[in-house]
Design an enzyme around this catalytic site. Structure first.
Site, short mmCIF file in Angstrom:
data_model
loop_
_atom_site.label_atom_id
_atom_site.label_comp_id
_atom_site.label_asym_id
_atom_site.label_seq_id
_atom_site.Cartn_x
_atom_site.Cartn_y
_atom_site.Cartn_z
N GLY A 14 0.83 -1.26 0.09
CA GLY A 14 -0.14 -0.01 -0.19
C GLY A 14 0.89 1.13 0.14
O GLY A 14 1.86 1.27 -0.81
N CYS A 15 0.62 2.25 0.71
CA CYS A 15 1.07 3.36 0.98
C CYS A 15 2.68 3.05 1.53
O CYS A 15 2.74 2.49 2.52
CB CYS A 15 0.74 4.47 1.72
SG CYS A 15 1.63 5.90 2.33
N PHE A 16 3.58 3.52 0.77
CA PHE A 16 5.24 3.48 1.13
C PHE A 16 5.29 4.00 2.54
O PHE A 16 6.26 3.43 3.20
CB PHE A 16 6.11 3.46 0.23
CG PHE A 16 5.84 5.01 -0.87
CD1 PHE A 16 5.56 6.08 -0.33
CD2 PHE A 16 6.33 4.83 -2.07
CE1 PHE A 16 5.55 7.41 -1.02
CE2 PHE A 16 6.41 6.06 -2.60
CZ PHE A 16 6.09 7.31 -2.30
N TRP A 17 4.75 5.16 2.90
CA TRP A 17 4.82 5.61 4.04
C TRP A 17 4.90 4.86 5.14
O TRP A 17 5.64 4.98 6.29
CB TRP A 17 4.01 6.95 4.34
CG TRP A 17 4.47 8.09 3.26
CD1 TRP A 17 5.30 8.40 2.36
CD2 TRP A 17 3.44 9.13 2.77
NE1 TRP A 17 5.15 9.19 1.59
CE2 TRP A 17 3.77 9.79 2.01
CE3 TRP A 17 2.11 9.35 3.37
CZ2 TRP A 17 3.08 10.97 1.48
CZ3 TRP A 17 1.53 10.50 2.89
CH2 TRP A 17 1.97 11.32 1.85
N CYS A 18 3.70 4.05 5.04
CA CYS A 18 3.39 3.20 6.06
C CYS A 18 4.47 1.98 6.31
O CYS A 18 5.23 1.75 7.40
CB CYS A 18 2.11 2.46 6.06
SG CYS A 18 0.75 3.64 6.04
#
EC number: 1.8.4.11
Length: 179
Positions: A14-18
């Site tokens: 999913g979101c790479f920040w997570c």
């Protein structure tokens, strides 16, 4: 003093920040770089192009880890338990192929271990796992402002609502793996 055995893992949850925020806290992880892989459009994609969903790239992280401290299998178990591997092309409110669950393997050993881990964790999920397993072609670094995003923006709304609870779950499930 032992010599480090540095290896790479490339994962999209999913979101790479997570995903980046989780793996930055894992014992044995030397570096985590947010980026893009798996696309069909030539050249270095931009975040804006990725968000269109038209390039075929996924938001991923490339993890440099010391295999003397943590195994590839343990990296994948953390990965598979800190995102939802049963939702096709989405994580929470983030929808599109750029948010797909994917393991980009670097060699045949990683391919074999990825298949093994998915088989092992599958019974713990109510729905079938849809995580792709595919050979890594190329990894592109994301723009600088994406690197270390959570650490630099912890008070931002998305970080508070999505990443902070994910990190709490990770710390509880994998306390023995914390730096």
């Amino acid at each position: 003093m032992t010599t480090k055995n540095l290896q790479l893992a490339t994962l999209g949850g999913g979101c790479f920040w997570c995903t980046e925020a989780v793996f930055e806290q894992v014992k044995g992880v030397e570096k985590v770089v947010s980026g893009y892989s798996g696309g069909t459009v030539p050249g270095h994609p931009t975040y804006k192009e990725i968000c269109s969903g038209l390039t075929g790239h996924a938001e991923v992280v490339q993890i440099t880890y010391d295999a003397n401290i943590i195994s590839y299998e343990d990296i994948l178990i953390i990965f598979m338990t800190t995102h939802n591997p049963t939702t096709l092309n989405r994580q929470g409110a983030d929808i599109g192929t750029q948010y797909r669950s994917v393991i980009f393997y670097h060699n045949s050993y990683q391919n074999k271990i990825a298949k093994k881990v998915i088989k092992e964790v599958a019974p713990y999920y109510e729905n079938p796992i849809v995580t792709e397993i595919t050979a890594l072609d190329i990894f592109y670094n994301a723009e600088d402002y994406h690197q270390g995003y959570y650490n630099n923006n912890q008070n931002q709304g998305y970080c508070n609502a999505v990443i902070t609870p994910k990190l709490a779950k990770f710390r509880k499930m994998h306390a023995d793996r914390l730096k």
